[in-house]
Design an enzyme around this catalytic site. Structure first.
Site, PDB file in Angstrom:
ATOM      1  N   CYS A  89       0.833  -1.207   0.000  1.00 31.61           N
ATOM      2  CA  CYS A  89       0.000   0.000   0.000  1.00 31.61           C
ATOM      3  C   CYS A  89       0.871   1.263   0.000  1.00 31.61           C
ATOM      4  O   CYS A  89       1.465   1.589  -1.006  1.00 31.61           O
ATOM      5  CB  CYS A  89      -0.986  -0.037   1.169  1.00 31.61           C
ATOM      6  SG  CYS A  89      -2.395   1.087   0.951  1.00 31.61           S
ATOM      7  N   HIS A 176      -3.624  -5.184   1.174  1.00 30.89           N
ATOM      8  CA  HIS A 176      -3.062  -5.561   2.480  1.00 30.89           C
ATOM      9  C   HIS A 176      -3.133  -7.077   2.666  1.00 30.89           C
ATOM     10  O   HIS A 176      -4.178  -7.609   3.054  1.00 30.89           O
ATOM     11  CB  HIS A 176      -3.827  -4.865   3.611  1.00 30.89           C
ATOM     12  CG  HIS A 176      -3.538  -3.407   3.715  1.00 30.89           C
ATOM     13  ND1 HIS A 176      -2.493  -2.905   4.470  1.00 30.89           N
ATOM     14  CD2 HIS A 176      -4.141  -2.330   3.147  1.00 30.89           C
ATOM     15  CE1 HIS A 176      -2.473  -1.585   4.373  1.00 30.89           C
ATOM     16  NE2 HIS A 176      -3.457  -1.210   3.568  1.00 30.89           N
ATOM     17  N   GLU A 178      -1.778  -8.777   4.970  1.00 32.50           N
ATOM     18  CA  GLU A 178      -1.670  -9.144   6.386  1.00 32.50           C
ATOM     19  C   GLU A 178      -3.008  -9.270   7.092  1.00 32.50           C
ATOM     20  O   GLU A 178      -3.091  -9.854   8.183  1.00 32.50           O
ATOM     21  CB  GLU A 178      -0.783  -8.130   7.129  1.00 32.50           C
ATOM     22  CG  GLU A 178      -1.366  -6.739   7.288  1.00 32.50           C
ATOM     23  CD  GLU A 178      -1.090  -5.803   6.112  1.00 32.50           C
ATOM     24  OE1 GLU A 178      -1.102  -4.582   6.313  1.00 32.50           O
ATOM     25  OE2 GLU A 178      -0.872  -6.307   4.985  1.00 32.50           O
ATOM     26  N   SER A 231       3.782 -11.081  39.808  1.00 30.58           N
ATOM     27  CA  SER A 231       2.396 -10.798  40.173  1.00 30.58           C
ATOM     28  C   SER A 231       1.536 -12.055  40.216  1.00 30.58           C
ATOM     29  O   SER A 231       0.418 -12.023  40.720  1.00 30.58           O
ATOM     30  CB  SER A 231       1.792  -9.829  39.153  1.00 30.58           C
ATOM     31  OG  SER A 231       1.754 -10.437  37.866  1.00 30.58           O
ATOM     32  N   ASP A 235       2.999 -13.227  32.253  1.00 27.03           N
ATOM     33  CA  ASP A 235       4.220 -12.578  31.779  1.00 27.03           C
ATOM     34  C   ASP A 235       5.334 -12.641  32.815  1.00 27.03           C
ATOM     35  O   ASP A 235       6.460 -13.048  32.517  1.00 27.03           O
ATOM     36  CB  ASP A 235       3.949 -11.121  31.396  1.00 27.03           C
ATOM     37  CG  ASP A 235       2.896 -10.985  30.309  1.00 27.03           C
ATOM     38  OD1 ASP A 235       2.635 -11.984  29.609  1.00 27.03           O
ATOM     39  OD2 ASP A 235       2.329  -9.889  30.159  1.00 27.03           O
ATOM     40  N   SER A 236       5.035 -12.211  34.038  1.00 24.70           N
ATOM     41  CA  SER A 236       6.079 -12.195  35.064  1.00 24.70           C
ATOM     42  C   SER A 236       6.487 -13.609  35.462  1.00 24.70           C
ATOM     43  O   SER A 236       7.654 -13.854  35.784  1.00 24.70           O
ATOM     44  CB  SER A 236       5.627 -11.402  36.293  1.00 24.70           C
ATOM     45  OG  SER A 236       4.531 -12.020  36.945  1.00 24.70           O
ATOM     46  N   THR A 237       5.549 -14.556  35.424  1.00 21.20           N
ATOM     47  CA  THR A 237       5.881 -15.937  35.784  1.00 21.20           C
ATOM     48  C   THR A 237       6.794 -16.571  34.742  1.00 21.20           C
ATOM     49  O   THR A 237       7.792 -17.215  35.083  1.00 21.20           O
ATOM     50  CB  THR A 237       4.604 -16.781  35.944  1.00 21.20           C
ATOM     51  OG1 THR A 237       3.778 -16.201  36.961  1.00 21.20           O
ATOM     52  CG2 THR A 237       4.935 -18.208  36.338  1.00 21.20           C
ATOM     53  N   ARG A 304      -3.880   4.917  40.495  1.00 25.35           N
ATOM     54  CA  ARG A 304      -2.802   4.247  39.776  1.00 25.35           C
ATOM     55  C   ARG A 304      -1.438   4.790  40.191  1.00 25.35           C
ATOM     56  O   ARG A 304      -0.489   4.033  40.409  1.00 25.35           O
ATOM     57  CB  ARG A 304      -2.992   4.416  38.259  1.00 25.35           C
ATOM     58  CG  ARG A 304      -4.146   3.616  37.690  1.00 25.35           C
ATOM     59  CD  ARG A 304      -4.393   3.958  36.225  1.00 25.35           C
ATOM     60  NE  ARG A 304      -5.501   3.175  35.684  1.00 25.35           N
ATOM     61  CZ  ARG A 304      -5.393   1.983  35.125  1.00 25.35           C
ATOM     62  NH1 ARG A 304      -4.207   1.413  35.023  1.00 25.35           N
ATOM     63  NH2 ARG A 304      -6.447   1.341  34.664  1.00 25.35           N
TER      64      ARG A 304
END
EC number: 6.3.5.2
Length: 525
Positions: A89, A176, A178, A231, A235-237, A304
């Site tokens: 494109c 496109h 994708e 946590s 992700d953290s594990t 937060r």
């Protein structure tokens, strides 16, 4: 070049240059689905600054006009790399602009499906792609062939749907490939990467483990130690388990119980990480400190920030208690950054507008003079999940729903008190328990209960009550950029509502949120 090899130096890499399209990240994802490593960089990337040579280059689409004064343009040095190039494109229009300025505004925007007609049946790019549906999304068009190019594909509305250089492997396509709307788009991308670029299809999480463990060892060295916050999320594990595989008990995981975790979360995480995965973990009970700091605060952004700042303070305090065996200070901080976070930060126009403040440990780097180590920064979420299962992490944890850093504090709308947290926590536990019993947990992307800052009249026994309201939320999504609400059976919602009202003191009414994203966000705060 660094002596420590990066992922793009170990695996054959297709370089995706991003011109700002909302679809750019999909190019990278599609290639990885074929076990081809692809990496995205801004279109303004200076080729001389690359520390690796890509096997091929893809130039993405974008919302700009190549002839505009402030239009982004590629470093012409990519044409000296001697590798195949594919312009999609805007990327195709960039090729046309560089080679004769053959681009102009279209009479009307072309958006939607079109049928591809391949003229050169022998061309490797279009193998098994002819007469397929492709997705158009452009306002500008080529008004002539760029110098040195020929047409190899057309559509009903585009005489230049596909072009190729007459003597070089430089391609341009107006559609496109994708997006899923292009029926054989993935095939075209594979043709480019495998048949034209000859990229090896060896990007697997099994191969990544060996490469990344060695990279961590080379980076950390034989004696340095690493700390990281966990946590209980995927992700953290996964990051912690990978770090433990690499350096053993020289990695120190810290779980801060901030008082707004899920029911029995700290004990569950400790059992999983220590007993199940052999991770060196310290659990810090800082619930009182967090909840005291949240007293009287109702604004979600302030919540937060208070939680983020308190977390940094508690984490620093606990980290100082860790005494490395070599007598030196801790050198590295582990963070579970994923590739979508990296993508969001690489735009040549700057990162996207912040809708919410993200809770992370970025302030620790500056305060503690730590070096950041991010073993998952090249991975998408689905790759992290696959990696987690290969590392022996349970399916239940690997596919656990996301949980926000500020926890239940942003699921208690209004002031956060111990009593309010307990109501929201118990309601959420019942809700998730019933979702699991119904066999729906893995079909839902995220589900939770939140406590609204309103009261409602009810009747319990023969008594009039005036108590609080719980809102249930469940969504389906592939990327969390857009989401739809999950269509539970009414009987399921009736059962959950009945249990919550009868088992959680202080709740008189239960509602179900049927708002999609957009316009709503997933979380209420």
């Amino acid at each position: 070049m660094s002596s420590i090899e990066q992922v793009n130096e170990v695996f054959d890499t297709i370089l995706v240059l991003d011109f700002g399209s909302q679809y750019s990240h999909l190019i990278t994802r599609r290639l990885r689905e074929f076990n081809i490593y692809a990496e995205m960089l801004p279109c303004t990337q200076k080729i001389a600054d690359l520390h690796f040579k890509p096997k091929g280059v893809i130039m993405s689409g974008g919302p700009y006009s190549v002839y505009a004064e402030d239009a982004p343009h590629v470093d012409h040095a990519i044409f000296d790399l001697g590798v195949p190039i594919l312009g999609i494109c805007y990327g195709m229009q960039e090729l046309a602009w560089i080679n004769g300025k053959q681009v102009a505004r279209g009479e009307k925007r072309e958006y939607g499906p079109a049928t591809l007609n391949v003229l050169d049946k022998e061309d490797a790019l279009f193998k098994n792609v002819d007469h397929s549906t492709v997705w158009m999304s452009h306002g500008d068009k080529l008004h002539g062939l760029p110098t040195g190019f020929k047409v190899i594909a057309t559509s009903d509305n585009s005489p230049y749907c596909g072009i190729v250089h007459e003597s070089k492997q430089i391609y341009g396509i107006q559609f496109h490939p994708e997006v899923t709307h292009s029926s054989n788009g993935k095939t075209l991308l594979k043709n480019f990467a495998v048949d034209l670029c000859h990229a090896k299809q060896n990007w697997t999480m099994k191969n990544f483990i060996g490469t990344e463990v060695q990279r961590i060892r080379d980076l950390v060295g034989p004696t340095a130690e690493v700390i990281g916050a966990v946590s209980g999320g995927v992700d953290s594990t996964v990051a912690s388990k990978l770090m433990t595989e690499a350096i053993g008990d020289r990695f120190h995981a810290i779980l801060v119980d901030n008082g707004v975790l899920r029911l029995n979360e700290a004990a569950t995480v400790k059992k999983t990480l220590v007993d199940g995965l052999g991770i060196n973990l310290t659990v810090v009970d800082a619930a009182d400190e967090f909840l005291d700091n949240l007293k009287g605060v109702t604004d979600p952004e302030k919540k937060r920030k208070i939680i983020g700042n308190t977390f940094i303070h508690v984490f620093e305090r606990e980290a100082e208690k860790i005494k490395p065996k070599d007598g030196k200070a801790i050198e590295f901080l582990l963070q579970g950054t994923l590739y979508p976070d990296v993508i969001e930060s690489i735009s040549f126009k700057g990162p996207s507008q912040t809708i919410k403040t993200h809770h992370n440990v970025g302030g620790l780097l500056e305060n503690m003079k730590l070096k950041l180590i991010e073993p998952l920064r090249e991975l998408f979420k689905d790759e992290v999940r696959e990696l987690g299962e290969l590392l022996g992490i349970s399916h239940e944890l690997v596919w656990r729903h996301p949980f926000p850093g500020p926890g239940i504090a942003i699921r208690v709308l209004g002031e956060v008190t111990r009593e309010q947290v307990e109501i929201a926590r118990k309601a959420d536990h019942i809700y998730i328990e019933e979702i699991r019993k119904a066999g729906l947990y893995d079909k839902i992307s995220q589900a939770f209960a939140c406590l609204l800052p309103v009261k409602s009249v009810g009747v319990m026994g023969d008594q009039r009550t005036y108590e609080q309201v719980i809102a249930l939320r469940a969504i389906e999504t592939t990327d969390f950029m857009t989401a739809d609400w999950y269509p539970f059976e009414h009987s399921f919602l009736r059962k959950v509502a009945s249990r919550i009202v009868n088992e959680v003191d202080g709740v008189a009414r239960v509602t179900y949120d049927i708002t999609s994203k957009p316009p709503a966000t997933v979380e209420w705060e």
